[in-house]
Scaffold this motif. Structure first.
Motif, PDB file in Angstrom:
ATOM      1  N   GLY A   4       0.787  -1.224   0.000  1.00 23.25           N
ATOM      2  CA  GLY A   4       0.000   0.000   0.000  1.00 23.25           C
ATOM      3  C   GLY A   4       0.813   1.265   0.000  1.00 23.25           C
ATOM      4  O   GLY A   4       0.351   2.308   0.433  1.00 23.25           O
ATOM      5  N   ASP A   5       2.060   1.225  -0.453  1.00 24.70           N
ATOM      6  CA  ASP A   5       2.911   2.410  -0.427  1.00 24.70           C
ATOM      7  C   ASP A   5       2.387   3.467  -1.385  1.00 24.70           C
ATOM      8  O   ASP A   5       2.001   3.168  -2.511  1.00 24.70           O
ATOM      9  N   ASP A   6       2.363   4.720  -0.942  1.00 27.83           N
ATOM     10  CA  ASP A   6       1.905   5.856  -1.732  1.00 27.83           C
ATOM     11  C   ASP A   6       3.150   6.628  -2.159  1.00 27.83           C
ATOM     12  O   ASP A   6       3.819   7.232  -1.323  1.00 27.83           O
ATOM     13  N   PRO A   7       3.511   6.637  -3.457  1.00 32.06           N
ATOM     14  CA  PRO A   7       4.749   7.314  -3.880  1.00 32.06           C
ATOM     15  C   PRO A   7       4.786   8.786  -3.498  1.00 32.06           C
ATOM     16  O   PRO A   7       5.846   9.309  -3.140  1.00 32.06           O
ATOM     17  N   GLU A   8       3.633   9.462  -3.570  1.00 32.36           N
ATOM     18  CA  GLU A   8       3.602  10.877  -3.202  1.00 32.36           C
ATOM     19  C   GLU A   8       3.881  11.062  -1.712  1.00 32.36           C
ATOM     20  O   GLU A   8       4.635  11.950  -1.304  1.00 32.36           O
ATOM     21  N   ALA A   9       3.273  10.212  -0.884  1.00 31.39           N
ATOM     22  CA  ALA A   9       3.498  10.302   0.562  1.00 31.39           C
ATOM     23  C   ALA A   9       4.938   9.939   0.904  1.00 31.39           C
ATOM     24  O   ALA A   9       5.548  10.536   1.800  1.00 31.39           O
ATOM     25  N   ARG A  10       5.505   8.946   0.205  1.00 32.62           N
ATOM     26  CA  ARG A  10       6.898   8.595   0.435  1.00 32.62           C
ATOM     27  C   ARG A  10       7.817   9.754   0.055  1.00 32.62           C
ATOM     28  O   ARG A  10       8.774  10.065   0.773  1.00 32.62           O
ATOM     29  N   PHE A  11       7.518  10.408  -1.068  1.00 30.73           N
ATOM     30  CA  PHE A  11       8.319  11.560  -1.470  1.00 30.73           C
ATOM     31  C   PHE A  11       8.257  12.649  -0.396  1.00 30.73           C
ATOM     32  O   PHE A  11       9.271  13.280  -0.071  1.00 30.73           O
ATOM     33  N   ALA A  12       7.063  12.875   0.165  1.00 32.79           N
ATOM     34  CA  ALA A  12       6.920  13.880   1.218  1.00 32.79           C
ATOM     35  C   ALA A  12       7.744  13.511   2.442  1.00 32.79           C
ATOM     36  O   ALA A  12       8.360  14.374   3.088  1.00 32.79           O
ATOM     37  N   ALA A  13       7.784  12.222   2.776  1.00 35.67           N
ATOM     38  CA  ALA A  13       8.583  11.776   3.909  1.00 35.67           C
ATOM     39  C   ALA A  13      10.074  12.016   3.648  1.00 35.67           C
ATOM     40  O   ALA A  13      10.807  12.485   4.524  1.00 35.67           O
ATOM     41  N   GLU A  14      10.513  11.705   2.431  1.00 37.94           N
ATOM     42  CA  GLU A  14      11.907  11.947   2.076  1.00 37.94           C
ATOM     43  C   GLU A  14      12.243  13.432   2.161  1.00 37.94           C
ATOM     44  O   GLU A  14      13.334  13.813   2.611  1.00 37.94           O
ATOM     45  N   GLN A  15      11.304  14.271   1.731  1.00 32.68           N
ATOM     46  CA  GLN A  15      11.565  15.701   1.775  1.00 32.68           C
ATOM     47  C   GLN A  15      11.619  16.204   3.212  1.00 32.68           C
ATOM     48  O   GLN A  15      12.433  17.073   3.541  1.00 32.68           O
ATOM     49  N   ASN A  16      10.769  15.674   4.076  1.00 32.80           N
ATOM     50  CA  ASN A  16      10.859  16.045   5.486  1.00 32.80           C
ATOM     51  C   ASN A  16      12.206  15.646   6.067  1.00 32.80           C
ATOM     52  O   ASN A  16      12.795  16.384   6.873  1.00 32.80           O
ATOM     53  N   ALA A  17      12.736  14.496   5.648  1.00 24.44           N
ATOM     54  CA  ALA A  17      14.072  14.097   6.103  1.00 24.44           C
ATOM     55  C   ALA A  17      15.129  15.067   5.604  1.00 24.44           C
ATOM     56  O   ALA A  17      16.051  15.442   6.335  1.00 24.44           O
ATOM     57  N   SER A  18      15.000  15.507   4.366  1.00 25.94           N
ATOM     58  CA  SER A  18      15.944  16.486   3.815  1.00 25.94           C
ATOM     59  C   SER A  18      15.874  17.801   4.576  1.00 25.94           C
ATOM     60  O   SER A  18      16.901  18.443   4.832  1.00 25.94           O
ATOM     61  N   VAL A  19      14.664  18.229   4.942  1.00 27.21           N
ATOM     62  CA  VAL A  19      14.509  19.459   5.723  1.00 27.21           C
ATOM     63  C   VAL A  19      15.237  19.332   7.059  1.00 27.21           C
ATOM     64  O   VAL A  19      15.922  20.265   7.507  1.00 27.21           O
ATOM     65  N   VAL A  20      15.107  18.181   7.710  1.00 26.85           N
ATOM     66  CA  VAL A  20      15.769  17.994   9.002  1.00 26.85           C
ATOM     67  C   VAL A  20      17.274  18.170   8.858  1.00 26.85           C
ATOM     68  O   VAL A  20      17.917  18.874   9.656  1.00 26.85           O
ATOM     69  N   VAL A  21      17.850  17.574   7.828  1.00 23.63           N
ATOM     70  CA  VAL A  21      19.297  17.673   7.621  1.00 23.63           C
ATOM     71  C   VAL A  21      19.712  19.123   7.370  1.00 23.63           C
ATOM     72  O   VAL A  21      20.638  19.646   8.007  1.00 23.63           O
ATOM     73  N   ASP A  22      19.032  19.780   6.428  1.00 20.01           N
ATOM     74  CA  ASP A  22      19.453  21.130   6.046  1.00 20.01           C
ATOM     75  C   ASP A  22      19.055  22.180   7.079  1.00 20.01           C
ATOM     76  O   ASP A  22      19.761  23.181   7.244  1.00 20.01           O
ATOM     77  N   ALA A  23      17.947  21.976   7.776  1.00 18.18           N
ATOM     78  CA  ALA A  23      17.575  22.913   8.834  1.00 18.18           C
ATOM     79  C   ALA A  23      18.589  22.860   9.973  1.00 18.18           C
ATOM     80  O   ALA A  23      18.957  23.894  10.538  1.00 18.18           O
ATOM     81  N   GLU A  24      19.043  21.651  10.296  1.00 16.64           N
ATOM     82  CA  GLU A  24      20.076  21.536  11.322  1.00 16.64           C
ATOM     83  C   GLU A  24      21.332  22.285  10.901  1.00 16.64           C
ATOM     84  O   GLU A  24      21.929  23.016  11.689  1.00 16.64           O
ATOM     85  N   ARG A  25      21.722  22.166   9.633  1.00 18.07           N
ATOM     86  CA  ARG A  25      22.875  22.906   9.110  1.00 18.07           C
ATOM     87  C   ARG A  25      22.606  24.411   9.138  1.00 18.07           C
ATOM     88  O   ARG A  25      23.486  25.206   9.458  1.00 18.07           O
ATOM     89  N   TYR A  26      21.380  24.793   8.788  1.00 17.45           N
ATOM     90  CA  TYR A  26      21.023  26.218   8.758  1.00 17.45           C
ATOM     91  C   TYR A  26      21.168  26.827  10.154  1.00 17.45           C
ATOM     92  O   TYR A  26      21.775  27.892  10.313  1.00 17.45           O
ATOM     93  N   TYR A  27      20.617  26.157  11.158  1.00 15.51           N
ATOM     94  CA  TYR A  27      20.666  26.732  12.499  1.00 15.51           C
ATOM     95  C   TYR A  27      22.094  26.789  13.035  1.00 15.51           C
ATOM     96  O   TYR A  27      22.473  27.734  13.732  1.00 15.51           O
ATOM     97  N   ARG A  28      22.917  25.780  12.694  1.00 17.83           N
ATOM     98  CA  ARG A  28      24.321  25.867  13.106  1.00 17.83           C
ATOM     99  C   ARG A  28      25.038  27.005  12.391  1.00 17.83           C
ATOM    100  O   ARG A  28      25.884  27.682  12.960  1.00 17.83           O
ATOM    101  N   ALA A  29      24.686  27.219  11.109  1.00 18.05           N
ATOM    102  CA  ALA A  29      25.333  28.282  10.339  1.00 18.05           C
ATOM    103  C   ALA A  29      24.947  29.668  10.834  1.00 18.05           C
ATOM    104  O   ALA A  29      25.670  30.647  10.586  1.00 18.05           O
ATOM    105  N   MET A  30      23.823  29.757  11.538  1.00 21.26           N
ATOM    106  CA  MET A  30      23.360  31.050  12.025  1.00 21.26           C
ATOM    107  C   MET A  30      24.418  31.752  12.887  1.00 21.26           C
ATOM    108  O   MET A  30      24.534  32.971  12.862  1.00 21.26           O
ATOM    109  N   VAL A  31      25.192  30.978  13.625  1.00 23.69           N
ATOM    110  CA  VAL A  31      26.192  31.603  14.494  1.00 23.69           C
ATOM    111  C   VAL A  31      27.459  31.944  13.725  1.00 23.69           C
ATOM    112  O   VAL A  31      28.360  32.582  14.263  1.00 23.69           O
TER     113      VAL A  31
END
Length: 431
Positions: free
Chosen positions: A214-241
């Motif tokens: 029952g995998d939904d490709p669109e929902a899986r893509f959204a999950a992957e994008q949320n994972a990408s946000v976590v990685v880059d947001a963590e980098r963004y907040y560290r770069a803030m300083v």
């Protein structure tokens, strides 16, 4: 062509956009800016252009300067996904990250309701999406990802839970996390990277044909994008300083990367909605002098100038919605006449009317090759600073491929005031 008056075309109704549609041609990406995040006319004209791109040129997604989780809820509504909000207004009104008025406003509601109606007459795989490109939603994306994994891949949810636990001590406060990483020997970087690697491995298995039950490709893509946000947001907040140029670049590279993933995922053509400071090529401004890149520059570098059209906006005077400080309650503020010597002042003096400017690359008035101050109003604005702030030195003919100039503007209409307890992202810039 010697005079800007010869280039300027009337701008009164949607049909006047014909020359710009001709300039778009077969381009795959059209990035449409705005000179503020709180002006009705910029949003309305951008929506009018986007409607025509969707209807007449087959553009298949709208990607905006908004958070992925918030915009994905809107996307589900406009694409009529099962269980989604019947009215996109409900999804937009639920946005609770400052500045909410950027997307929770009447103009975006009108466009998204139109988009839902447009999609209702189309097969599901041809419906136009609405997606967020920004990087601020670290904690929301972690929560969304944990929920998806627990429902779809419970045996793999542990990596996301470990990442979430790493961030929990900071109380979903970007500032607290950023400054903690400055003085502590460790950060959540490894947890975030491990999370992204896990999702990429899972995607590889899915691409090999093992989609799961029952995998939904669109929902899986959204999950992957949320994972990408976590990685880059963590980098963004560290770069803030480390300074605004570094964090700005992390953010804009993330937005360009997200757009590339959307283009690959959909196989279609994209309209981008962001501020002029992200859309207009940074190399034509003083941003390049301090080592800053942006989405417009990255699009041209990655896709070529023939496949990308950058559209800017500017106005002479009027009104805007903005905050006087980062995180402050929104206000309707006056926008005084553009200061003397600026691009907007030049257009007011030469034209004195709303106008569309579309120019060939090899033939344009000399004014478009001069560096002039170009007004940029962000989510933070103080009209009294117009004499020395709020302008970006710009070579217009190099920064954009077309420009919409408006004599008088008005504030947009937010759906709600900023509410107590809303999230305020940490940011080094106010656009």
């Amino acid at each position: 062509m010697d005079r800007i008056e010869e280039l300027a075309l009337p701008l009164r109704e949607a049909v006047d956009l014909d020359p710009l549609l001709a300039r778009v041609g077969d381009a795959r990406v059209v990035a449409i800016g705005e000179a503020s995040h709180g002006t009705h006319e910029y949003y309305a004209w951008r929506a009018a252009l986007t409607r025509r791109l969707v209807e007449e040129h087959g553009f298949g997604l709208v990607a905006v300067e908004g958070d992925w989780p918030d915009c994905y809820r809107v996307n589900r509504s406009v694409r009529l996904r099962p269980g989604a909000d019947d009215d996109p207004r409900t999804a937009l009104d639920a946005i609770d990250r400052w500045p909410t008025w950027m997307w929770a406003n009447d103009d975006v509601v009108d466009f998204c309701r139109w988009l839902r109606g447009h999609n209702a007459a189309r097969p599901e795989d041809e419906r136009v999406g609405f997606y967020g490109l920004d990087v601020y939603s670290l904690w929301d994306s972690v929560h969304e990802l944990v929920a998806w994994l627990r429902e779809n891949e419970p045996e793999h949810a542990g990596a996301a839970v470990r990442a979430m636990r790493c961030f929990e001590p900071f109380g979903e406060d970007g500032a607290e996390y950023a400054f903690a990483t400055r003085f502590a020997p460790t950060s959540c970087e490894q947890a975030a990277v491990d999370l992204m690697h896990h999702l990429c491995r899972q995607r590889g298995r899915s691409d090999d044909g093992d989609d799961g039950d029952g995998d939904d490709p669109e929902a899986r893509f959204a999950a992957e994008q949320n994972a990408s946000v976590v990685v880059d947001a963590e980098r963004y907040y560290r770069a803030m300083v480390g300074g605004s140029a570094e964090s700005w670049n992390v953010r804009d590279v993330h937005m360009a990367d997200t757009l590339d993933r959307l283009l690959e995922h959909t196989g279609g053509k994209a309209v981008v909605w962001e501020h002029n400071t992200h859309v207009g090529d940074a190399r034509a401004t003083d941003m390049a002098d301090v080592g800053m890149t942006n989405v417009g520059q990255l699009l041209r570098e990655r896709h070529g100038t023939d496949d990308v059209v950058l559209v800017g906006f500017g106005g002479h005077r009027g009104g805007v919605v903005a905050g006087r400080e980062w995180g402050a309650q929104m206000e309707r503020m006056p926008v005084p006449p553009a200061r003397e010597g600026s691009l907007e002042h030049l257009l007011h003096e030469r034209l004195g009317r709303d106008a569309l400017l579309v120019w060939p690359r090899d033939e344009r008035p000399g004014e478009l090759d001069r560096r002039l101050d170009h007004r940029a109003i962000g989510v933070v604005y103080r009209p009294e600073r117009e004499r020395w702030g709020n302008y970006v030195p710009t070579v217009l003919g190099e920064r954009y491929d077309a420009f919409l100039y408006l004599e008088d503007t008005t504030p947009l209409q937010p759906l709600h005031l900023e509410r107590p307890g809303e999230h305020v992202p940490l940011a080094a810039e106010a656009v």
